[in-house]
Design a protein around this motif. Structure first.
Motif, PDB file in Angstrom:
ATOM      1  N   ASP A   6      -2.947   0.107  -8.927  1.00 49.09           N
ATOM      2  CA  ASP A   6      -2.866   1.559  -9.085  1.00 49.09           C
ATOM      3  C   ASP A   6      -2.883   1.892 -10.569  1.00 49.09           C
ATOM      4  N   THR A   7      -2.912   3.172 -10.876  1.00 51.34           N
ATOM      5  CA  THR A   7      -3.053   3.610 -12.268  1.00 51.34           C
ATOM      6  C   THR A   7      -1.730   4.015 -12.910  1.00 51.34           C
ATOM      7  N   ARG A   8      -0.625   3.527 -12.378  1.00 49.93           N
ATOM      8  CA  ARG A   8       0.681   3.804 -12.976  1.00 49.93           C
ATOM      9  C   ARG A   8       1.248   2.532 -13.601  1.00 49.93           C
ATOM     10  N   GLY A   9       0.562   2.017 -14.608  1.00 50.13           N
ATOM     11  CA  GLY A   9       1.009   0.826 -15.299  1.00 50.13           C
ATOM     12  C   GLY A   9       2.331   1.015 -16.017  1.00 50.13           C
ATOM     13  N   ASP A  10       2.707   2.271 -16.228  1.00 49.07           N
ATOM     14  CA  ASP A  10       3.975   2.581 -16.888  1.00 49.07           C
ATOM     15  C   ASP A  10       5.150   2.554 -15.906  1.00 49.07           C
ATOM     16  N   HIS A  11       4.855   2.404 -14.626  1.00 55.53           N
ATOM     17  CA  HIS A  11       5.890   2.459 -13.583  1.00 55.53           C
ATOM     18  C   HIS A  11       5.869   1.138 -12.822  1.00 55.53           C
ATOM     19  N   LEU A  12       6.590   0.136 -13.342  1.00 63.47           N
ATOM     20  CA  LEU A  12       6.595  -1.193 -12.738  1.00 63.47           C
ATOM     21  C   LEU A  12       7.625  -1.267 -11.621  1.00 63.47           C
ATOM     22  N   ALA A  28       0.831  -1.211   0.000  1.00 58.91           N
ATOM     23  CA  ALA A  28       0.000   0.000   0.000  1.00 58.91           C
ATOM     24  C   ALA A  28       0.865   1.260   0.000  1.00 58.91           C
ATOM     25  N   ALA A  29       1.938   1.248   0.778  1.00 63.71           N
ATOM     26  CA  ALA A  29       2.839   2.406   0.808  1.00 63.71           C
ATOM     27  C   ALA A  29       3.485   2.622  -0.559  1.00 63.71           C
ATOM     28  N   ASN A  30       3.892   1.540  -1.205  1.00 61.68           N
ATOM     29  CA  ASN A  30       4.480   1.667  -2.541  1.00 61.68           C
ATOM     30  C   ASN A  30       3.485   2.259  -3.526  1.00 61.68           C
ATOM     31  N   ALA A  31       2.234   1.808  -3.465  1.00 66.80           N
ATOM     32  CA  ALA A  31       1.212   2.346  -4.371  1.00 66.80           C
ATOM     33  C   ALA A  31       0.969   3.829  -4.109  1.00 66.80           C
ATOM     34  N   ALA A  32       0.919   4.214  -2.827  1.00 63.61           N
ATOM     35  CA  ALA A  32       0.691   5.617  -2.489  1.00 63.61           C
ATOM     36  C   ALA A  32       1.868   6.490  -2.896  1.00 63.61           C
ATOM     37  N   LEU A  33       3.082   5.958  -2.785  1.00 67.09           N
ATOM     38  CA  LEU A  33       4.278   6.744  -3.082  1.00 67.09           C
ATOM     39  C   LEU A  33       4.646   6.736  -4.566  1.00 67.09           C
ATOM     40  N   HIS A  34       4.619   5.558  -5.177  1.00 71.00           N
ATOM     41  CA  HIS A  34       5.121   5.428  -6.550  1.00 71.00           C
ATOM     42  C   HIS A  34       4.027   5.265  -7.604  1.00 71.00           C
ATOM     43  N   GLY A  35       2.835   4.851  -7.191  1.00 76.14           N
ATOM     44  CA  GLY A  35       1.784   4.575  -8.164  1.00 76.14           C
ATOM     45  C   GLY A  35       0.700   5.619  -8.204  1.00 76.14           C
ATOM     46  N   ARG A  36       0.917   6.720  -7.523  1.00 73.08           N
ATOM     47  CA  ARG A  36      -0.111   7.751  -7.414  1.00 73.08           C
ATOM     48  C   ARG A  36      -0.173   8.632  -8.648  1.00 73.08           C
ATOM     49  N   VAL A  37      -1.391   8.842  -9.089  1.00 74.78           N
ATOM     50  CA  VAL A  37      -1.688   9.800 -10.147  1.00 74.78           C
ATOM     51  C   VAL A  37      -2.653  10.801  -9.519  1.00 74.78           C
ATOM     52  N   PRO A  38      -2.406  12.117  -9.658  1.00 78.41           N
ATOM     53  CA  PRO A  38      -3.301  13.099  -9.039  1.00 78.41           C
ATOM     54  C   PRO A  38      -4.769  12.829  -9.403  1.00 78.41           C
ATOM     55  N   GLY A  39      -5.614  12.815  -8.390  1.00 74.00           N
ATOM     56  CA  GLY A  39      -7.039  12.590  -8.593  1.00 74.00           C
ATOM     57  C   GLY A  39      -7.438  11.124  -8.599  1.00 74.00           C
ATOM     58  N   ARG A  40      -6.482  10.230  -8.497  1.00 78.65           N
ATOM     59  CA  ARG A  40      -6.784   8.797  -8.478  1.00 78.65           C
ATOM     60  C   ARG A  40      -6.096   8.152  -7.290  1.00 78.65           C
ATOM     61  N   SER A  41      -6.667   7.069  -6.827  1.00 83.38           N
ATOM     62  CA  SER A  41      -6.131   6.379  -5.669  1.00 83.38           C
ATOM     63  C   SER A  41      -5.700   4.979  -6.076  1.00 83.38           C
ATOM     64  N   PHE A  42      -5.519   4.111  -5.106  1.00 82.16           N
ATOM     65  CA  PHE A  42      -5.206   2.718  -5.398  1.00 82.16           C
ATOM     66  C   PHE A  42      -6.266   1.841  -4.750  1.00 82.16           C
ATOM     67  N   ARG A  43      -6.304   0.576  -5.169  1.00 81.66           N
ATOM     68  CA  ARG A  43      -7.278  -0.371  -4.624  1.00 81.66           C
ATOM     69  C   ARG A  43      -6.538  -1.510  -3.942  1.00 81.66           C
ATOM     70  N   LEU A  44      -6.921  -1.805  -2.712  1.00 82.78           N
ATOM     71  CA  LEU A  44      -6.364  -2.913  -1.949  1.00 82.78           C
ATOM     72  C   LEU A  44      -7.417  -4.001  -1.870  1.00 82.78           C
ATOM     73  N   THR A  45      -7.029  -5.224  -2.240  1.00 81.62           N
ATOM     74  CA  THR A  45      -7.937  -6.367  -2.168  1.00 81.62           C
ATOM     75  C   THR A  45      -7.265  -7.476  -1.382  1.00 81.62           C
ATOM     76  N   LEU A  46      -7.978  -8.037  -0.410  1.00 87.04           N
ATOM     77  CA  LEU A  46      -7.508  -9.180   0.353  1.00 87.04           C
ATOM     78  C   LEU A  46      -8.479 -10.325   0.092  1.00 87.04           C
ATOM     79  N   SER A  47      -7.932 -11.504  -0.188  1.00 87.70           N
ATOM     80  CA  SER A  47      -8.786 -12.668  -0.413  1.00 87.70           C
ATOM     81  C   SER A  47      -8.036 -13.920   0.013  1.00 87.70           C
TER      82      SER A  47
END
Length: 100
Positions: free
Chosen positions: A44-50, A12-31
């Motif tokens: 997250d919406t940064r598919g260009d940043h692996l 989650a921290a990686n998504a918030a720090l590296h995968g953030r796009v202004p106006g969009r968030s990330f999704r966490l799923t546990l199963s």
């Protein structure tokens, strides 16, 4: 601390720090998978940043960049799934049967 909590926190921290796009968030799923593993997915919406694996043998230690090494040590499996564009999902699985 529980390994699952650390994996969730790191992804989650990686998504918030590296995968953030202004106006969009990330999704966490546990199963729980059919084989009895806890599956953690963070999309997250940064598919260009692996994510890349940090070098465990870096000569000069840095303050960051070791989170995926932690995930790699704690999880039984992890990886990245690309798509749908522009998204990516970083996932990790922890076998619950072996952790009791």
């Amino acid at each position: 601390m529980d390994p699952a909590r650390l994996v969730v926190a790191e992804l989650a921290a990686n998504a918030a720090l590296h995968g953030r796009v202004p106006g969009r968030s990330f999704r966490l799923t546990l199963s729980v998978t059919a084989s009895g593993a806890l599956r953690v997915e963070v999309a997250d919406t940064r598919g260009d940043h692996l994510p890349t694996r940090a070098r465990a043998t870096a000569e000069v230690p840095t303050e960051s960049g070791y989170g995926l090494l932690l995930v790699e040590e704690l999880a039984d499996r992890w990886g990245v799934r690309c798509g749908p564009v522009p998204c990516k999902t970083v996932w990790a699985e922890l076998d619950l049967v072996h952790r009791r």
